[in-house]
Design a protein around this motif. Structure first.
Motif, PDB file in Angstrom:
ATOM      1  N   GLY A   1       4.032  -5.186  -7.251  1.00  0.00           N
ATOM      2  CA  GLY A   1       3.577  -3.817  -7.069  1.00  0.00           C
ATOM      3  C   GLY A   1       2.185  -3.674  -6.486  1.00  0.00           C
TER       4      GLY A   1
ATOM      5  N   LYS B   1       1.151  -3.805  -3.486  1.00  0.00           N
ATOM      6  CA  LYS B   1       1.112  -3.049  -2.230  1.00  0.00           C
ATOM      7  C   LYS B   1       0.888  -1.556  -2.450  1.00  0.00           C
ATOM      8  N   ARG B   2       1.302  -1.033  -3.596  1.00  0.00           N
ATOM      9  CA  ARG B   2       1.176   0.410  -3.809  1.00  0.00           C
ATOM     10  C   ARG B   2      -0.226   0.829  -4.239  1.00  0.00           C
TER      11      ARG B   2
END
Length: 275
Positions: free
Chosen positions: A56, A58-59
């Motif tokens: 996660g 990348k978010r």
């Protein structure tokens, strides 16, 4: 006199213009019209494959991504596992020094509010607007359950972060501390409205320990400039200090004859790092 501590790991991402300065720490920052100004002031390298195991990532904001990647490198170099089966390691602390890590998220949240309305913004953006988001995410990703601190010290964030980490080790509150200094260029909307603005981007993570880790490390002592001699010393800026230490650890080299590095600590005088 403060006791020696050990620098056992590092990871970093630097803008080309900043890397050029770090390679010659005895020199002054380049003038506005120098050739170095043709180099980019923005970090260009954010390899996607480096985020393996950080689900996660990348978010999250660019600041969180770069910092966690640098911290991951530093922990690996210090032989600290990225994941612990039985939970957090309460003996490892986190210190993040930054003035601007949350500005991108604040700008994005404002843009969403203007476009979709206040009640329709992405709720996932709000945590990223808090300045201590990097320290919090590093604790979650790497299971670091020790003291968790974010320092916003203006022109002296690096010095104050290293001093705090050294004090944490000497007091016994932690056996190891992951220190990450994050300097990023602010979004254009903040131009002229923030007091401390990074001229060149750099994200540098260091792992400091009370005891040697058994591998290749660097023995150092952090003290007031009045406590250590100035013989064979190199003078660096607060911005340069963590990067110079990281490059020294990775390369195993110092400028010829150097045994002490001094950095400006503002009203407190000079911070001295003795090798």
């Amino acid at each position: 006199m403060p006791q020696f501590i050990y620098l056992s790991g590092c990871g970093y991402y630097m803008a080309p213009s900043f890397a050029a300065i770090v390679e010659r720490p005895d020199s002054r920052p380049p003038a506005e019209d120098s050739d170095d100004e043709t180099l980019s002031s923005r970090i260009e390298d954010e390899p996607e494959d480096a985020a393996g195991g950080l689900r996660g990532l990348k978010r999250h904001s660019r600041a969180v991504r770069l910092a966690c990647l640098a911290i991951k490198e530093a922990l690996q170099m210090a032989s600290i596992p990225g994941h612990v089966p039985d939970g957090k390691r309460n003996d490892i602390g986190v210190v993040v020094g930054t003035n601007d890590a949350n500005l991108e998220a604040i700008d994005r949240l404002q843009q969403e509010a203007e476009t979709y309305g206040v009640n329709n913004t992405n709720p996932g953006l709000f945590p990223e607007t808090v300045l201590n988001v990097i320290a919090g995410q590093a604790s979650i990703y790497f299971g670091l359950g020790g003291p968790n601190v974010t320092i916003s010290g203006g022109d002296f964030s690096s010095v104050k972060s290293l001093q705090y980490a050294a004090d944490m080790l000497e007091s016994g509150r932690a056996s190891q501390v992951a220190v990450c200094i994050v300097r990023l260029l602010p979004p254009a909307v903040f131009e002229g409205s923030i007091r401390y603005r990074a001229a060149r981007e750099s994200v540098v993570a260091l792992v400091l320990s009370r005891m040697p880790s058994g591998g290749d490390g660097l023995k150092l002592r952090v003290a007031s400039g009045t406590d250590l001699p100035d013989a064979a010393a190199t003078r660096v800026t607060d911005e340069q200090l963590p990067a110079v230490l990281a490059v020294r650890l990775r390369s195993g080299e110092l400028p010829s004859g150097t045994s002490v590095i001094y950095a400006d600590a503002g009203p407190e005088g000079l911070l001295a790092v003795e090798f």
